[in-house]
Design a protein around this motif. Structure first.
Motif, PDB file in Angstrom:
ATOM      1  N   ARG A  23       1.043  -1.309   0.122  1.00 55.94           N
ATOM      2  CA  ARG A  23      -0.399  -0.150  -0.095  1.00 55.94           C
ATOM      3  C   ARG A  23       1.033   1.192   0.267  1.00 55.94           C
ATOM      4  O   ARG A  23       2.355   1.173   0.479  1.00 55.94           O
ATOM      5  CB  ARG A  23      -1.256   0.229   1.214  1.00 55.94           C
ATOM      6  N   SER A  24       0.092   2.201  -0.990  1.00 57.38           N
ATOM      7  CA  SER A  24       0.780   3.286  -0.464  1.00 57.38           C
ATOM      8  C   SER A  24       0.425   4.884   0.718  1.00 57.38           C
ATOM      9  O   SER A  24      -0.190   4.131   1.217  1.00 57.38           O
ATOM     10  CB  SER A  24       0.337   4.515  -1.162  1.00 57.38           C
ATOM     11  N   HIS A  51       9.073   1.755   3.373  1.00 51.82           N
ATOM     12  CA  HIS A  51       8.059   2.834   1.938  1.00 51.82           C
ATOM     13  C   HIS A  51       7.957   3.719   1.817  1.00 51.82           C
ATOM     14  O   HIS A  51       7.211   4.455   1.165  1.00 51.82           O
ATOM     15  CB  HIS A  51       8.139   1.547   1.178  1.00 51.82           C
ATOM     16  N   ARG A  53       6.602   6.931   1.725  1.00 51.93           N
ATOM     17  CA  ARG A  53       7.316   9.048   2.301  1.00 51.93           C
ATOM     18  C   ARG A  53       6.882   9.937   3.138  1.00 51.93           C
ATOM     19  O   ARG A  53       5.936   9.538   4.124  1.00 51.93           O
ATOM     20  CB  ARG A  53       6.314   9.853   1.330  1.00 51.93           C
ATOM     21  N   GLU A 101      -1.059  14.608  -3.678  1.00 52.47           N
ATOM     22  CA  GLU A 101      -0.797  13.074  -3.845  1.00 52.47           C
ATOM     23  C   GLU A 101      -1.208  12.634  -2.940  1.00 52.47           C
ATOM     24  O   GLU A 101      -2.296  13.040  -1.683  1.00 52.47           O
ATOM     25  CB  GLU A 101       0.397  12.193  -3.610  1.00 52.47           C
ATOM     26  N   PHE A 103      -2.814   8.482  -0.337  1.00 51.39           N
ATOM     27  CA  PHE A 103      -2.208   7.796   0.157  1.00 51.39           C
ATOM     28  C   PHE A 103      -2.946   7.053   0.304  1.00 51.39           C
ATOM     29  O   PHE A 103      -4.430   7.607   0.878  1.00 51.39           O
ATOM     30  CB  PHE A 103      -0.842   7.898   1.080  1.00 51.39           C
ATOM     31  N   ASP A 104      -2.773   5.315   0.385  1.00 52.99           N
ATOM     32  CA  ASP A 104      -3.528   4.192   1.065  1.00 52.99           C
ATOM     33  C   ASP A 104      -3.999   4.340   2.412  1.00 52.99           C
ATOM     34  O   ASP A 104      -5.146   4.101   3.269  1.00 52.99           O
ATOM     35  CB  ASP A 104      -3.565   3.026   0.758  1.00 52.99           C
ATOM     36  N   THR A 125      -8.645   7.088   2.129  1.00 54.04           N
ATOM     37  CA  THR A 125      -7.495   7.682   3.409  1.00 54.04           C
ATOM     38  C   THR A 125      -7.114   6.544   4.536  1.00 54.04           C
ATOM     39  O   THR A 125      -8.180   6.753   5.517  1.00 54.04           O
ATOM     40  CB  THR A 125      -7.093   8.201   2.861  1.00 54.04           C
TER      41      THR A 125
END
Length: 378
Positions: A23-24, A51, A53, A101, A103-104, A125
């Motif tokens: 997942r982001s 991973h 940000r 952006e 994200f999940d 999210t």
């Protein structure tokens, strides 16, 4: 004694939360200083999610933002970064315009408005917020004198309304202590799990050299008014013992003047390394901590070194110090009462003190964070 030095010691804090590997993810924090406990927690969270940000409002000049992978908001390019009080009313806007952006999962490390960040629609999210405290500047200014700044008087009520309205999308909260959990319930009307911050107890428990004489008192932390280093100096004089003050901050000149007026020797250790700080803990008779703190990583570090804590019977010390076993908790700020507790430290077992500190280790934090994130993101 910097977050940057500590950051290099938290890379093995635990395995990443496997559930989020595909997942982001974004992790966010307020402003990033090189000498703060909340920054250490943020880096520990980020290390669990390698991973992800990493976003901050801004990084102080002595912080290698690129090396740490920190992405700064547009506030970093303004003069507001030089004054947190002036920047405070703008922070909610900065968080809402941080990035385009989505994200999940977002995990925020918040002690002001980071929990108001929106990096995707709530239906998509999942936002988890680890809270060091609801912004003390606006919610509990009597706890932190910095909140009494007259510049904050007028907008305080407005900021409280904004804080509540812009944080409705948060799905789950974690608090760094029972004290902060109670504030979240009182101010935000939300519940929270308690996950104590990670402390590098192994580092401070490791012998720094030959056993020392433990013939001085120690004060550690940022030299700012609410940390009460002026009171620490008074306690040392009342106890008739030498004092070492370790840290840095804008109060240095005033504290040096106060130290010159007392009858006991006062030594200043400016920005000691983690190795030097370990030596100071291990050589001290006791750590003086006469301040109301939300949690307090410093008292746990001291106990990891076998050093008892003499502190105020309130806030996080009620969770980190076992009164009469790993230190003494004093009901008032009177120097004589703290000095009387200092004279009882021979009753404390250094072995018991070290054993207690282990319950706040980094592995415990990693396990609790992984469990919380997994439960909330299934």
């Amino acid at each position: 004694m910097t977050s940057l030095e500590n950051a290099r010691g938290v890379q093995d804090i635990g395995t990443p939360t496997a559930l989020l590997a595909d997942r982001s993810v974004a992790v966010v924090h307020e402003w990033f200083s090189a000498a703060g406990g909340s920054e250490n927690v943020f880096l520990a969270i980020a290390d669990l999610l390698p991973h992800a940000r990493r976003y901050v409002l801004w990084a102080e000049p002595d912080v290698p933002a690129a090396e740490l992978g920190l992405r700064e908001s547009w506030l970093a390019r303004t003069a507001l970064r030089r004054s947190k009080a002036l920047a405070l009313p703008v922070m909610p806007l900065a968080w809402r315009t941080l990035a385009n952006e989505s994200f999940d999962v977002v995990v925020s490390s918040s002690h002001a408005f980071a929990h108001t960040v929106r990096l995707g629609p709530p239906a998509h999210t999942r936002h988890l917020s680890y809270v060091h405290s609801p912004a003390r500047y606006i919610w509990s200014p009597t706890v932190d004198g910095r909140g009494s700044n007259p510049l904050l008087g007028v907008p305080r009520r407005l900021l409280r309304t904004v804080d509540l309205r812009l944080s409705r999308h948060v799905h789950a909260y974690a608090a760094n202590s029972l004290e902060v959990r109670d504030r979240i319930r009182r101010y935000w009307k939300r519940d929270a799990v308690v996950i104590h911050p990670p402390v590098d107890v192994d580092h401070f428990a490791t012998a720094a050299g030959p056993e020392q004489s433990r013939d001085y008192l120690l004060g550690v932390g940022r030299w700012i008014p609410y940390k009460r280093f002026d009171l620490i100096i008074e306690i040392a004089e009342a106890a008739g013992l030498p004092l070492v003050i370790a840290g840095s901050g804008p109060e240095e000149a005033r504290l040096r003047r106060a130290a010159a007026r007392v009858s006991v020797p006062v030594t200043f250790e400016v920005r000691p390394t983690r190795e030097r700080l370990r030596e100071l803990y291990q050589g001290a008779l006791a750590l003086l901590f006469p301040v109301h703190e939300d949690f307090g990583i410093i008292p746990v570090e001291a106990q990891a070194a076998g050093t008892p804590v003499i502190g105020l019977r309130s806030g996080g010390l009620l969770e980190t110090v076992v009164d009469g076993e790993t230190g003494f908790l004093v009901p008032s700020a009177r120097p004589e009462e703290h000095a009387a507790a200092v004279r009882r430290v021979s009753e404390i077992s250094a072995t018991r003190v070290r054993e207690h500190a282990r319950s706040f280790g980094r592995d415990r934090f990693a396990a609790r964070m992984n469990e919380w994130v997994a439960d909330e993101c299934r």
